[in-house]
Design a protein around this motif. Structure first.
Motif, PDB file in Angstrom:
ATOM      1  N   LEU A 127      15.081  46.698  30.094  1.00 17.94           N
ATOM      2  CA  LEU A 127      14.844  46.824  31.531  1.00 17.94           C
ATOM      3  C   LEU A 127      15.070  48.261  32.001  1.00 17.94           C
ATOM      4  CD1 LEU A 127      16.584  43.554  32.819  1.00 17.94           C
ATOM      5  CD2 LEU A 127      14.208  43.888  32.156  1.00 17.94           C
ATOM      6  N   ALA A 128      16.245  48.806  31.674  1.00 16.00           N
ATOM      7  CA  ALA A 128      16.568  50.157  32.131  1.00 16.00           C
ATOM      8  C   ALA A 128      15.681  51.199  31.472  1.00 16.00           C
ATOM      9  CB  ALA A 128      18.043  50.462  31.851  1.00 16.00           C
ATOM     10  N   GLY A 129      15.417  51.023  30.185  1.00 12.32           N
ATOM     11  CA  GLY A 129      14.547  51.971  29.496  1.00 12.32           C
ATOM     12  C   GLY A 129      13.119  51.936  30.006  1.00 12.32           C
ATOM     13  N   GLY A 130      12.621  50.737  30.300  1.00 12.66           N
ATOM     14  CA  GLY A 130      11.277  50.625  30.862  1.00 12.66           C
ATOM     15  C   GLY A 130      11.172  51.274  32.221  1.00 12.66           C
ATOM     16  N   LEU A 131      12.195  51.061  33.058  1.00 10.18           N
ATOM     17  CA  LEU A 131      12.181  51.688  34.380  1.00 10.18           C
ATOM     18  C   LEU A 131      12.273  53.206  34.276  1.00 10.18           C
ATOM     19  CD1 LEU A 131      14.521  49.264  36.380  1.00 10.18           C
ATOM     20  CD2 LEU A 131      12.054  49.525  36.651  1.00 10.18           C
ATOM     21  N   SER A 132      13.171  53.694  33.427  1.00 12.30           N
ATOM     22  CA  SER A 132      13.343  55.143  33.287  1.00 12.30           C
ATOM     23  C   SER A 132      12.082  55.797  32.736  1.00 12.30           C
ATOM     24  CB  SER A 132      14.534  55.425  32.368  1.00 12.30           C
ATOM     25  OG  SER A 132      14.722  56.814  32.180  1.00 12.30           O
ATOM     26  N   LEU A 133      11.499  55.194  31.705  1.00 11.94           N
ATOM     27  CA  LEU A 133      10.277  55.752  31.125  1.00 11.94           C
ATOM     28  C   LEU A 133       9.119  55.672  32.109  1.00 11.94           C
ATOM     29  CD1 LEU A 133       8.634  56.869  28.766  1.00 11.94           C
ATOM     30  CD2 LEU A 133       8.412  54.530  27.905  1.00 11.94           C
ATOM     31  N   GLY A 134       8.976  54.534  32.770  1.00 11.85           N
ATOM     32  CA  GLY A 134       7.860  54.367  33.703  1.00 11.85           C
ATOM     33  C   GLY A 134       7.926  55.310  34.887  1.00 11.85           C
ATOM     34  N   PHE A 135       9.105  55.422  35.494  1.00 15.02           N
ATOM     35  CA  PHE A 135       9.242  56.338  36.627  1.00 15.02           C
ATOM     36  C   PHE A 135       9.076  57.788  36.171  1.00 15.02           C
ATOM     37  CE2 PHE A 135      11.449  52.849  38.925  1.00 15.02           C
ATOM     38  CZ  PHE A 135      10.687  52.879  40.080  1.00 15.02           C
ATOM     39  N   GLY A 136       9.535  58.102  34.960  1.00 14.19           N
ATOM     40  CA  GLY A 136       9.349  59.453  34.451  1.00 14.19           C
ATOM     41  C   GLY A 136       7.883  59.796  34.258  1.00 14.19           C
ATOM     42  N   VAL A 137       7.132  58.861  33.654  1.00 10.71           N
ATOM     43  CA  VAL A 137       5.697  59.084  33.466  1.00 10.71           C
ATOM     44  C   VAL A 137       4.988  59.193  34.809  1.00 10.71           C
ATOM     45  CG1 VAL A 137       3.571  58.027  32.608  1.00 10.71           C
ATOM     46  CG2 VAL A 137       5.628  57.989  31.203  1.00 10.71           C
ATOM     47  N   GLY A 138       5.341  58.303  35.752  1.00  8.11           N
ATOM     48  CA  GLY A 138       4.695  58.335  37.062  1.00  8.11           C
ATOM     49  C   GLY A 138       4.983  59.605  37.833  1.00  8.11           C
ATOM     50  N   ILE A 139       6.221  60.073  37.774  1.00  7.83           N
ATOM     51  CA  ILE A 139       6.581  61.315  38.466  1.00  7.83           C
ATOM     52  C   ILE A 139       5.824  62.500  37.865  1.00  7.83           C
ATOM     53  CG2 ILE A 139       8.471  62.951  38.852  1.00  7.83           C
ATOM     54  CD1 ILE A 139      10.333  60.516  39.087  1.00  7.83           C
ATOM     55  N   ALA A 140       5.754  62.545  36.539  1.00  2.40           N
ATOM     56  CA  ALA A 140       5.019  63.642  35.893  1.00  2.40           C
ATOM     57  C   ALA A 140       3.547  63.628  36.283  1.00  2.40           C
ATOM     58  CB  ALA A 140       5.175  63.541  34.377  1.00  2.40           C
ATOM     59  N   ILE A 141       2.932  62.447  36.309  1.00  2.00           N
ATOM     60  CA  ILE A 141       1.522  62.345  36.707  1.00  2.00           C
ATOM     61  C   ILE A 141       1.349  62.751  38.161  1.00  2.00           C
ATOM     62  CG2 ILE A 141      -0.391  60.738  37.062  1.00  2.00           C
ATOM     63  CD1 ILE A 141       0.621  59.174  34.661  1.00  2.00           C
ATOM     64  N   ARG A 142       2.278  62.329  38.998  1.00  2.00           N
ATOM     65  CA  ARG A 142       2.177  62.625  40.434  1.00  2.00           C
ATOM     66  C   ARG A 142       2.207  64.122  40.707  1.00  2.00           C
ATOM     67  NH1 ARG A 142       4.798  58.699  44.926  1.00  2.00           N
ATOM     68  NH2 ARG A 142       3.750  59.588  46.744  1.00  2.00           N
ATOM     69  N   PHE A 143       2.902  64.880  39.862  1.00  2.00           N
ATOM     70  CA  PHE A 143       2.980  66.325  40.050  1.00  2.00           C
ATOM     71  C   PHE A 143       1.966  67.086  39.193  1.00  2.00           C
ATOM     72  CE2 PHE A 143       7.062  65.098  41.815  1.00  2.00           C
ATOM     73  CZ  PHE A 143       7.186  65.952  42.895  1.00  2.00           C
ATOM     74  N   GLY A 144       1.030  66.369  38.573  1.00  2.00           N
ATOM     75  CA  GLY A 144      -0.060  67.033  37.871  1.00  2.00           C
ATOM     76  C   GLY A 144       0.067  67.121  36.372  1.00  2.00           C
ATOM     77  N   GLY A 145       1.104  66.517  35.781  1.00  2.00           N
ATOM     78  CA  GLY A 145       1.284  66.572  34.340  1.00  2.00           C
ATOM     79  C   GLY A 145       0.797  65.309  33.666  1.00  2.00           C
TER      80      GLY A 145
END
Length: 280
Positions: A127-145
């Motif tokens: 649960l925690a790993g999925g949330l951390s990985l998912g939010f990390g990927v989403g934040i990177a995409i949101r800022f252009g990465g």
């Protein structure tokens, strides 16, 4: 001179220089933060328990388990050629921030690998790993990465093959989870599916944001009756939209997401043939 638009064309340089330095720095920091958050989810939650996810990240994890080599190495080696393919084939989505995100994710994975897992229970880790990985990927995409280049590869293959991008992604992820059952066991594969669901939902949440209210457009011949019912049962006051030529009058209503199903029921009870359009 032909009209081909290249990376070094004067127009593109002019557009590039319009980006303020402060905004560029914000995007760089956002990609770095997203990549670090994703590496925390991978190395401190998922990998110690044999939990994988989809995409090139999942394939990298499988290879890391099979060869007992570092995850960061495979993250870099598998994603970098795909990013170079995007650059070579002019596939949309390639930026220097994509390379930055990949480098930070790989280096972060290398640096965090010696640290122990933050939990000894695989379910909270998923649960925690999925949330951390998912939010990390989403934040990177949101800022252009970009931290996983597989989707752009499937977009390119979709132009060459008679199969949709979604179907290719689905088949690719199914193969990864089937391989996880064979390599890691059924229990780890089950935890991997849980983690993947949380990754998928947290990416969507980080990209779209938390919107508690939605706008609803209602087209019906009984718009006045519907307006009165909504005002009575939901305590909302829909407004009329100016109809286009030859179209019926439409109602515009804002409601909470939790009220959406009730709103649909009210509208359909008044007019089963009404059209409902939801705008997030």
């Amino acid at each position: 001179m032909n009209g081909k638009f290249t990376l070094f064309s004067p127009v593109k340089r002019q557009l590039h220089t319009r980006v303020p330095d402060s905004r560029r720095l914000t995007r760089v920091l956002g990609v770095i933060a997203g990549a670090l958050l994703a590496s925390i989810g991978l190395e401190l939650f998922l990998m110690p328990h044999g939990i994988i996810v989809g995409g090139m990240t999942g394939l990298s994890a499988l290879l890391a388990f099979y060869t007992e080599m570092r995850l960061g190495l495979f993250l870099f080696l598998l994603n970098l050629p795909l990013l170079m393919l995007q650059r070579w084939k002019r596939i949309g989505g390639f930026t220097s921030l994509s390379i930055l995100g990949l480098l930070v994710l790989s280096l972060g994975s290398f640096m965090l690998h010696p640290f122990p897992a933050l939990t000894s229970n695989p379910v909270p880790a998923a649960l925690a790993g999925g949330l951390s990985l998912g939010f990390g990927v989403g934040i990177a995409i949101r800022f252009g990465g970009a931290l996983d280049a597989s989707e752009k590869l499937f977009d390119w293959l979709h132009c060459k093959l008679p199969i949709s991008t979604e179907a290719m992604i689905w088949l690719f992820n199914c193969l990864i989870f089937i391989s996880a059952i064979w390599l890691l066991g059924f229990e780890q594969a089950t935890h991997s599916v849980i983690a993947y669901i949380f990754v998928f939902e947290s990416v969507k949440l980080s990209l779209r944001g938390i919107r508690l209210h939605v706008s609803v457009m209602i087209s019906s011949r009984k718009s006045e009756e519907i307006r009165q019912e909504i005002a009575l049962y939901l305590n909302r006051d829909p407004s009329y939209e100016e109809p286009s030529s030859g179209q019926e009058a439409a109602l515009h209503c804002k409601c909470h997401r939790w009220e959406l199903n009730r709103l649909k029921s009210i509208v359909k009870n008044c007019d089963p043939h009404s059209e409902i359009t939801i705008k997030s």
